[in-house]
Scaffold this motif. Structure first.
Motif, PDB file in Angstrom:
ATOM      1  N   THR A 260       0.814  -1.223   0.000  1.00  0.00           N
ATOM      2  CA  THR A 260       0.000   0.000   0.000  1.00  0.00           C
ATOM      3  C   THR A 260       0.848   1.274   0.000  1.00  0.00           C
ATOM      4  N   ARG A 263       2.494   1.705  -3.350  1.00  0.00           N
ATOM      5  CA  ARG A 263       1.497   2.095  -4.345  1.00  0.00           C
ATOM      6  C   ARG A 263       1.240   3.607  -4.288  1.00  0.00           C
ATOM      7  N   GLU A 295      -4.382  -3.181  -5.777  1.00  0.00           N
ATOM      8  CA  GLU A 295      -3.521  -3.653  -4.684  1.00  0.00           C
ATOM      9  C   GLU A 295      -2.447  -4.650  -5.142  1.00  0.00           C
TER      10      GLU A 295
END
Ligand code: BTN
Length: 320
Positions: A260, A263, A295
């Motif tokens: 996460t 990203r 994800e």
């Protein structure tokens, strides 16, 4: 021994006598002289004065491991390095090295590649001494399905590094084309050797155009280099070290905190998201709006029928 001589010369602002070096290293004066000559052949500029000694004037901008390692703050990546003047491809050499008992985090560097590999079977232009051609050889304890995330993580690390070096805005075109004002300055090719449940090794090949001042006709419109953008020679040694330092920092964050955070970082550089695109995959071409990456690092594209496609590999062009 050569590196020891170099270290002494670095430490010394003034001339250092051959006698002093030979005494400190416990080798003959002739042996010192031989090492100095080797260094000169490698491009180190060393002044020598009879009866006074040697003085280091300048270091060549070659991808010598000891020069890059001096600027590394990493624990894993680049602690072991393999250097070649010329190689077919650093990714190929990494694969060969991967088949032997390799050190995790080994970095393979070459001044020139005669068969540099790009994505989707393309050739990566890598002439002598101008760019950075390097491959990271890793043994990550991650699921095979996570390998693609390493490509995105690498893109973010290189983007960060190149922004630090040039002060310019770097953009990433999904998945891994690094651009300056729409022109490609760097590319990443990730390859793995794995079976269903285990990665044996993972190779992250990074190519950066650093001091190219021109490109072959077919690339001229689409490629650029750091030199062409900032209008001066850029240190490849420093660029390689800065990129590797960022790479390890983001890699560690990925291993401890998950994808996460990576990203989010990647999205800061993304130039494709929110845009109308064409995406050419192996079996089809999709037209639509690039919405996001998910994800797993896959590109989400919504077509004209509002259908959302999750794209694992493909070539994106912006619709004009
Ligand atoms: C692409 O954008 O198509 C990926 C280019 C990757 C090039 C690098 S240079 C170092 C490493 N060795 C190779 O043969 N390819 C990668």
């Amino acid at each position: 021994m050569k590196n020891e001589v170099l270290r002494f010369l670095r430490e010394q602002e003034e001339y250092l006598s051959g006698e002093e070096i030979s005494r400190r290293l416990g080798i003959s004066r002739t042996a010192v002289w031989k090492q100095i000559n080797t260094l000169k052949k490698e491009g180190y500029e060393i002044a020598s004065q009879t009866r006074i000694g040697y003085r280091l004037i300048s270091v060549p901008d070659r991808l010598y491991p000891e020069e890059i390692q001096k600027q590394l703050r990493t624990n894993l990546v680049g602690r072991n390095m393999i250097y070649r003047e010329r190689v077919d491809s650093t990714n190929i050499l990494a694969r060969q090295t991967g088949e032997t008992g390799f050190v995790d985090g080994t970095v393979i560097l070459a001044e020139e590649q005669t068969a540099g590999k790009g994505r989707l079977g393309r050739v990566w232009h890598s002439p002598m001494g101008t760019g950075i051609n390097m491959s990271l050889l890793l043994r990550p304890a991650i699921p095979v399905s996570d390998a693609a995330k390493i490509t995105l993580l690498t893109g973010a690390a290189v983007a960060r590094g190149l922004e630090e070096i040039t002060g310019l805005k770097i953009g990433i075109k999904w998945p891994n084309d690094l651009q300056i004002q729409g022109k490609k300055v760097s590319g990443i090719l990730t390859e793995i050797k794995a079976d269903m449940d285990q990665i044996h090794y993972l190779i992250v090949g990074i190519g950066i155009n650093v001091n190219e001042q021109d490109f072959p006709e077919e690339l001229r419109e689409t490629a650029t280099s750091l030199h062409m953008e900032v209008g001066r020679q850029v240190s490849r040694i420093e660029t390689a070290a800065v990129v590797l330092n960022h790479w390890e920092e983001i890699y560690q964050r990925f291993l401890t905190q998950g994808f996460t955070v990576v990203r989010e970082e990647w999205k800061q550089y993304a130039v494709t998201l929110g845009k109308e695109v064409h995406v050419r995959t192996i079996n089809e071409t999709i037209h639509g709006q690039a919405l996001d990456i998910d994800e797993d690092g896959l590109l989400l594209v919504q077509d004209e029928d509002h259908q959302i496609h999750r794209i694992m590999a493909g070539d994106v062009t912006l619709r004009t």
